[in-house]
Design an enzyme around this catalytic site. Structure first.
Site, PDB file in Angstrom:
ATOM      1  N   PHE A   1       0.875  -1.173   0.000  1.00 41.05           N
ATOM      2  CA  PHE A   1       0.000   0.000   0.000  1.00 41.05           C
ATOM      3  C   PHE A   1       0.912   1.222   0.000  1.00 41.05           C
ATOM      4  O   PHE A   1       1.630   1.460   0.968  1.00 41.05           O
ATOM      5  CB  PHE A   1      -0.836  -0.066   1.289  1.00 41.05           C
ATOM      6  CG  PHE A   1      -1.779   1.069   1.550  1.00 41.05           C
ATOM      7  CD1 PHE A   1      -3.022   1.116   0.935  1.00 41.05           C
ATOM      8  CD2 PHE A   1      -1.450   2.079   2.458  1.00 41.05           C
ATOM      9  CE1 PHE A   1      -3.917   2.143   1.215  1.00 41.05           C
ATOM     10  CE2 PHE A   1      -2.338   3.106   2.745  1.00 41.05           C
ATOM     11  CZ  PHE A   1      -3.577   3.137   2.121  1.00 41.05           C
TER      12      PHE A   1
ATOM     13  N   GLU B   1       4.507   9.813   1.592  1.00 45.08           N
ATOM     14  CA  GLU B   1       5.636  10.433   0.880  1.00 45.08           C
ATOM     15  C   GLU B   1       6.480  11.192   1.901  1.00 45.08           C
ATOM     16  O   GLU B   1       6.006  11.465   3.007  1.00 45.08           O
ATOM     17  CB  GLU B   1       5.108  11.401  -0.194  1.00 45.08           C
ATOM     18  CG  GLU B   1       4.284  10.704  -1.264  1.00 45.08           C
ATOM     19  CD  GLU B   1       3.794  11.649  -2.354  1.00 45.08           C
ATOM     20  OE1 GLU B   1       4.165  12.854  -2.340  1.00 45.08           O
ATOM     21  OE2 GLU B   1       3.040  11.170  -3.211  1.00 45.08           O
TER      22      GLU B   1
ATOM     23  N   SER C   1       1.175  12.342   7.964  1.00 47.15           N
ATOM     24  CA  SER C   1      -0.127  12.618   8.593  1.00 47.15           C
ATOM     25  C   SER C   1      -0.984  13.461   7.656  1.00 47.15           C
ATOM     26  O   SER C   1      -2.190  13.243   7.527  1.00 47.15           O
ATOM     27  CB  SER C   1       0.076  13.376   9.916  1.00 47.15           C
ATOM     28  OG  SER C   1       0.941  12.664  10.763  1.00 47.15           O
TER      29      SER C   1
ATOM     30  N   ARG D   1      -7.793   0.125  10.344  1.00 47.77           N
ATOM     31  CA  ARG D   1      -7.368   0.850  11.550  1.00 47.77           C
ATOM     32  C   ARG D   1      -7.688   0.061  12.823  1.00 47.77           C
ATOM     33  O   ARG D   1      -6.859  -0.060  13.716  1.00 47.77           O
ATOM     34  CB  ARG D   1      -8.050   2.213  11.587  1.00 47.77           C
ATOM     35  CG  ARG D   1      -7.626   3.054  12.764  1.00 47.77           C
ATOM     36  CD  ARG D   1      -7.968   4.511  12.552  1.00 47.77           C
ATOM     37  NE  ARG D   1      -7.191   5.088  11.469  1.00 47.77           N
ATOM     38  CZ  ARG D   1      -7.693   5.891  10.516  1.00 47.77           C
ATOM     39  NH1 ARG D   1      -8.972   6.213  10.515  1.00 47.77           N
ATOM     40  NH2 ARG D   1      -6.911   6.381   9.588  1.00 47.77           N
TER      41      ARG D   1
ATOM     42  N   ARG E   1      10.514 -16.069  39.528  1.00 54.69           N
ATOM     43  CA  ARG E   1      11.748 -15.391  39.960  1.00 54.69           C
ATOM     44  C   ARG E   1      11.811 -15.323  41.486  1.00 54.69           C
ATOM     45  O   ARG E   1      10.944 -14.747  42.136  1.00 54.69           O
ATOM     46  CB  ARG E   1      11.774 -13.972  39.372  1.00 54.69           C
ATOM     47  CG  ARG E   1      12.923 -13.105  39.831  1.00 54.69           C
ATOM     48  CD  ARG E   1      14.251 -13.647  39.376  1.00 54.69           C
ATOM     49  NE  ARG E   1      15.308 -12.669  39.562  1.00 54.69           N
ATOM     50  CZ  ARG E   1      16.597 -12.998  39.592  1.00 54.69           C
ATOM     51  NH1 ARG E   1      16.968 -14.270  39.456  1.00 54.69           N
ATOM     52  NH2 ARG E   1      17.510 -12.064  39.745  1.00 54.69           N
TER      53      ARG E   1
ATOM     54  N   GLN F   1       3.269  -7.024  46.813  1.00 58.49           N
ATOM     55  CA  GLN F   1       2.058  -6.310  46.379  1.00 58.49           C
ATOM     56  C   GLN F   1       2.356  -5.319  45.247  1.00 58.49           C
ATOM     57  O   GLN F   1       1.499  -5.069  44.395  1.00 58.49           O
ATOM     58  CB  GLN F   1       1.422  -5.588  47.567  1.00 58.49           C
ATOM     59  CG  GLN F   1       0.757  -6.570  48.523  1.00 58.49           C
ATOM     60  CD  GLN F   1       0.003  -5.889  49.631  1.00 58.49           C
ATOM     61  OE1 GLN F   1       0.325  -4.764  50.022  1.00 58.49           O
ATOM     62  NE2 GLN F   1      -0.991  -6.562  50.171  1.00 58.49           N
TER      63      GLN F   1
ATOM     64  N   GLU G   1      -0.715   4.415  10.212  1.00 57.18           N
ATOM     65  CA  GLU G   1      -2.176   4.408  10.020  1.00 57.18           C
ATOM     66  C   GLU G   1      -2.863   5.421  10.942  1.00 57.18           C
ATOM     67  O   GLU G   1      -3.901   5.141  11.524  1.00 57.18           O
ATOM     68  CB  GLU G   1      -2.742   2.990  10.174  1.00 57.18           C
ATOM     69  CG  GLU G   1      -2.240   2.092   9.042  1.00 57.18           C
ATOM     70  CD  GLU G   1      -2.935   0.752   8.959  1.00 57.18           C
ATOM     71  OE1 GLU G   1      -4.156   0.717   9.143  1.00 57.18           O
ATOM     72  OE2 GLU G   1      -2.234  -0.231   8.703  1.00 57.18           O
TER      73      GLU G   1
ATOM     74  N   GLU H   1      -1.840  11.328  17.916  1.00 64.29           N
ATOM     75  CA  GLU H   1      -2.376  12.702  17.913  1.00 64.29           C
ATOM     76  C   GLU H   1      -3.463  12.854  16.854  1.00 64.29           C
ATOM     77  O   GLU H   1      -4.423  13.593  17.046  1.00 64.29           O
ATOM     78  CB  GLU H   1      -1.247  13.710  17.668  1.00 64.29           C
ATOM     79  CG  GLU H   1      -0.241  13.830  18.807  1.00 64.29           C
ATOM     80  CD  GLU H   1       0.713  12.651  18.918  1.00 64.29           C
ATOM     81  OE1 GLU H   1       0.712  11.759  18.027  1.00 64.29           O
ATOM     82  OE2 GLU H   1       1.468  12.596  19.915  1.00 64.29           O
TER      83      GLU H   1
END
Ligand SMILES: Cc1cc2nc3c(=O)[nH]c(=O)nc-3n(C[C@H](O)[C@H](O)[C@H](O)COP(=O)(O)OP(=O)(O)OC[C@H]3O[C@@H](n4cnc5c(N)ncnc54)[C@H](O)[C@@H]3O)c2cc1C
Length: 385
Positions: free
Chosen positions: A127, A131, A136, A245, A270, A281, A365, A369
């Protein structure tokens, strides 16, 4: 897999996810290697042979699983594959994103030529929208498509093209000039090897996969390869991204689930200070936050997928899913690295790989923001009407 009981799914989704999970565990778990081109080619072939790529194309007549792409199927596939191996998810997703414009708006000839081969894993798709000066702000793209008789002549550059260098065909969005901005863009299928199409350079990224810059110089493409009518390219690109998306959110979810599995495994084994790490906790709080972030993201992701499958417009819902799942997965994976201590940053460790793999999902995609802007715009639209 407990979430498969959620009401968003039908039995066919549950059966699909369980079968893919078993297949991925047996065939592609942790697939990685230095030669990502060869590995991705192999993964596409394996996914095609096993029939999973049928979920990425539309039209049973063209090898698709259904006549429209089932968003929940797509999301379950990406979540499952991402949990097992990032590159398997990449190989799967790109077959869909790369051929999505053909599924949505291709002519019968274009569909017959490409979709069955995409679904069988015999043709690799890409796809090509971004550029150097149009990421965006994609409507600013400059790659030109000059109409000359029965051909379009492409000149310009594309960058960040996943599968660049190994694809058999590229869906290229170029400025055909009918109008300024987004109303003057058309989409074309450009086969690899077409004179005037050159791989201008490969791009190395923190989670390596085939990625390249493309250069078009006097590249002649028959108008029979134009997808849809002239000037419909921007709409086609947006419709394609609209399908995929939500699936980016699902991939992030898969990475996050794997991180929680790895974190739980380390925390419960561990030994330290005479106890196990999970006895503290502070550790339990960390695990609780990881699980809560995952379930919140899953609910948003499958809400958007379910709504889309009902035929609803999901602009805000898909944006919320992508935003929450990718940002949340970054936090969950970071917590898993922390639980593994020094081992978590050793090259090749599963959580170290996840740490690198998740990062670009917050950028491509539609960066976080951009998703925020979409959600804000949709909210205000509702408030003003
Ligand atoms: C690994 C990877 C694979 C990719 N694969 C493909 C592909 O296959 N095909 C393809 O066409 N493209 C692909 N892309 C490109 C991707 O879609 C772009 O990187 C993305 O659209 C962002 O564009 P940009 O990199 O030019 O960043 P820019 O557009 O320069 O954005 C930089 C940052 O600016 C911020 N920003 C953007 N808009 C606003 C705003 N309005 N207000 C405030 N901040 C803002 C965001 O934080 C954004 O991350 C890929 C990218 C990556 C990293």
């Amino acid at each position: 897999m407990e979430h498969l009981r959620w009401p968003f799914f039908e039995d066919r989704h549950r059966a699909f996810a369980a079968a893919l999970d078993a297949w991925a565990a047996a065939h592609v778990r942790d697939a990685h290697g230095r030669d990502v081109d060869a590995l991705c080619r192999r993964l596409v072939r394996q996914l095609g042979d096993a029939g999973w790529l049928r979920a990425t194309v539309a039209g049973t007549a063209y090898g698709g699983l259904a006549d429209v792409i089932d968003t929940r199927m797509l999301c379950l596939a990406r979540e499952t594959l991402a949990r097992h191996a990032g590159l398997a998810d990449f190989a799967f997703a790109m077959q869909g994103l790369g051929s999505g414009a053909v599924s949505l708006a291709g002519s019968p000839d274009q569909k017959t030529r490409w979709l069955p081969r995409v679904a069988r894993g015999e043709a690799i798709a890409a796809f090509a929208l971004s550029e150097p000066d149009a990421g965006s702000d994609v409507a600013a793209l400059q790659c030109a498509a000059r109409i000359d008789g029965g051909h379009a002549v492409l000149d310009g550059e594309k960058t960040w093209i996943s599968n660049g260098g190994i694809a058999d065909f590229y869906v290229v969005f170029a400025r055909s000039g009918e109008a300024a901005g987004s109303r003057g863009i058309s989409a074309f299928i450009v086969e690899a090897g077409t004179p005037g199409l050159e791989i201008a350079g490969r791009i190395d990224v923190i989670a390596p996969h085939p990625l390249a810059r493309l250069r078009f110089t006097n590249c002649r493409v028959s108008l029979a390869n134009r997808i849809g009518a002239g000037a419909e390219g921007f709409k086609i690109a947006m419709r394609t991204l609209d399908v995929f998306r939500t699936s980016v959110a699902a991939a992030a979810l898969g990475f996050a689930r794997r991180a929680l599995e790895e974190g739980l495994q380390r925390a419960t084994t561990r030994k330290m200070f005479g106890q196990t790490l999970a006895d503290f906790q502070l550790t339990q709080a960390k695990l609780a936050q990881m699980a809560t972030t995952i379930d919140s993201a899953a609910l948003l992701t499958y809400r958007a997928a379910w709504q889309r499958d009902q035929g609803d417009t999901v602009t805000a819902q898909a944006a919320m899913a992508k935003l929450a799942a990718t940002e949340g997965a970054q936090q969950v994976i970071d917590a898993a690295v922390q639980l593994w201590g020094g081992l978590g940053v050793v090259s090749g460790h599963p959580v170290e790989r996840l740490y690198r793999e998740i990062r670009s999902l917050r950028i491509y995609e539609g960066a976080t923001e951009v998703q925020q802007l979409i959600i804000g715009r949709e909210l205000l639209k509702g408030a003003k009407s």
